[in-house]
Design a protein around this motif. Structure first.
Motif, PDB file in Angstrom:
ATOM      1  N   HIS A  67       8.724   2.811  12.698  1.00 58.63           N
ATOM      2  CA  HIS A  67       8.275   1.378  12.214  1.00 58.63           C
ATOM      3  C   HIS A  67       6.721   1.452  12.279  1.00 58.63           C
ATOM      4  O   HIS A  67       6.276   1.833  12.893  1.00 58.63           O
ATOM      5  N   MET A  68       6.087   0.412  11.199  1.00 58.29           N
ATOM      6  CA  MET A  68       4.663   0.465  11.400  1.00 58.29           C
ATOM      7  C   MET A  68       4.502  -0.750  10.683  1.00 58.29           C
ATOM      8  O   MET A  68       5.082  -1.383   9.946  1.00 58.29           O
ATOM      9  N   GLY A  69       2.804  -1.102  10.908  1.00 53.29           N
ATOM     10  CA  GLY A  69       2.509  -2.392  10.796  1.00 53.29           C
ATOM     11  C   GLY A  69       1.018  -2.325  11.195  1.00 53.29           C
ATOM     12  O   GLY A  69       0.528  -1.688  11.873  1.00 53.29           O
ATOM     13  N   PRO A  70       0.465  -3.849  10.922  1.00 54.06           N
ATOM     14  CA  PRO A  70      -0.810  -3.888  12.030  1.00 54.06           C
ATOM     15  C   PRO A  70      -0.617  -4.050  13.598  1.00 54.06           C
ATOM     16  O   PRO A  70       0.527  -4.282  14.194  1.00 54.06           O
ATOM     17  N   ASN A  71      -1.335  -3.306  14.234  1.00 49.89           N
ATOM     18  CA  ASN A  71      -1.542  -3.224  15.575  1.00 49.89           C
ATOM     19  C   ASN A  71      -1.781  -4.488  16.350  1.00 49.89           C
ATOM     20  O   ASN A  71      -1.128  -4.955  17.242  1.00 49.89           O
ATOM     21  N   ARG A  72      -2.456  -5.391  15.434  1.00 48.47           N
ATOM     22  CA  ARG A  72      -2.867  -6.651  16.223  1.00 48.47           C
ATOM     23  C   ARG A  72      -2.803  -7.665  15.043  1.00 48.47           C
ATOM     24  O   ARG A  72      -3.032  -7.378  13.892  1.00 48.47           O
ATOM     25  N   PRO A  73      -2.638  -8.967  15.305  1.00 50.46           N
ATOM     26  CA  PRO A  73      -2.848  -9.664  14.076  1.00 50.46           C
ATOM     27  C   PRO A  73      -4.411 -10.215  13.857  1.00 50.46           C
ATOM     28  O   PRO A  73      -5.160  -9.836  14.676  1.00 50.46           O
ATOM     29  N   GLY A  74      -4.619 -11.184  12.839  1.00 50.40           N
ATOM     30  CA  GLY A  74      -5.915 -11.686  12.535  1.00 50.40           C
ATOM     31  C   GLY A  74      -6.835 -10.562  12.387  1.00 50.40           C
ATOM     32  O   GLY A  74      -6.940  -9.801  11.578  1.00 50.40           O
ATOM     33  N   GLY A  76      -7.672  -8.094  13.773  1.00 50.82           N
ATOM     34  CA  GLY A  76      -7.451  -6.600  14.208  1.00 50.82           C
ATOM     35  C   GLY A  76      -6.420  -6.219  13.246  1.00 50.82           C
ATOM     36  O   GLY A  76      -6.081  -4.970  13.636  1.00 50.82           O
ATOM     37  N   SER A  77      -6.080  -6.841  12.325  1.00 49.51           N
ATOM     38  CA  SER A  77      -4.928  -6.373  11.286  1.00 49.51           C
ATOM     39  C   SER A  77      -5.141  -5.450  10.362  1.00 49.51           C
ATOM     40  O   SER A  77      -4.249  -4.903   9.911  1.00 49.51           O
ATOM     41  N   HIS A  78      -6.470  -5.049  10.320  1.00 53.47           N
ATOM     42  CA  HIS A  78      -6.888  -3.870   9.504  1.00 53.47           C
ATOM     43  C   HIS A  78      -6.412  -2.681  10.169  1.00 53.47           C
ATOM     44  O   HIS A  78      -6.787  -1.406   9.726  1.00 53.47           O
ATOM     45  N   ILE A 115      -5.476   4.157  12.439  1.00 52.01           N
ATOM     46  CA  ILE A 115      -4.171   3.963  13.199  1.00 52.01           C
ATOM     47  C   ILE A 115      -4.562   4.002  14.827  1.00 52.01           C
ATOM     48  O   ILE A 115      -5.338   4.705  15.197  1.00 52.01           O
ATOM     49  N   GLN A 116      -3.876   3.161  15.392  1.00 50.28           N
ATOM     50  CA  GLN A 116      -4.220   3.160  17.051  1.00 50.28           C
ATOM     51  C   GLN A 116      -2.683   3.271  17.466  1.00 50.28           C
ATOM     52  O   GLN A 116      -1.673   2.219  17.367  1.00 50.28           O
TER      53      GLN A 116
END
Length: 163
Positions: A67-74, A76-78, A115-116
């Motif tokens: 599963h994947m997606g943003p590491n952090r919201p707001g 940091g979402s890039h 990606i982190q």
């Protein structure tokens, strides 16, 4: 022939045994070995803007999942992140590599900047080697941050890939 497709709610019955197996081993994730199924389902089946996928063989048997997606919201979402699990029966067949390549491309296509991976157990040498082969670098290690069942206290790597 192994293919990767987006997971559906119906796939959970095949994903859950993999999650149970990986967590019970206690070697690669910082979740409790006895994680409740409802919590695990909510955690693993990503909601948009994230995505969950399964790797399946020619008979439709689920071999692994990511599963994947943003590491952090707001703000940091890039920066994207991802997690991977492969059944023990499918290890050594390239499932992890296929999932890794898929996730990197998915995050790239979705417009992520990088990606982190927040917590790659340093004694998980197969994963570290795989991520490095896909271009990730270890940008830091938190010493003795993971209690490994055989190796004792080992570090957690933060790994990074600019897309």
């Amino acid at each position: 022939m192994i293919s990767i497709r987006q997971a559906t709610g119906d796939d959970w019955a095949s994903i859950w045994p993999i999650v149970q197996e990986v967590l019970a081993a206690g070697e690669t994730y910082t979740f409790p070995a006895d994680l409740a199924e409802d919590f695990a389902r909510d955690m693993w089946l990503e909601k948009p803007p994230g995505c969950t996928v399964v790797a399946v063989d020619e008979d439709g048997v689920v071999l692994g999942t990511a599963h994947m997606g943003p590491n952090r919201p707001g703000p940091g979402s890039h920066v994207g992140t991802a997690s991977f699990m492969v059944s023990s029966a499918a290890r050594g067949r390239g499932v992890g590599r296929l999932l890794g390549e898929y996730v990197v491309q998915w995050l790239r296509d979705a417009g992520y900047h990088s990606i982190q991976f927040n917590a790659v157990v340093e004694s998980n040498t197969a994963a570290v080697k795989l991520w490095k082969s896909l271009g990730f670098t270890v940008i830091g290690t938190v010493p003795e941050a993971f209690r490994h069942p055989r190796d004792g206290l080992v570090g957690l790597h933060v790994m990074y890939l600019k897309l």
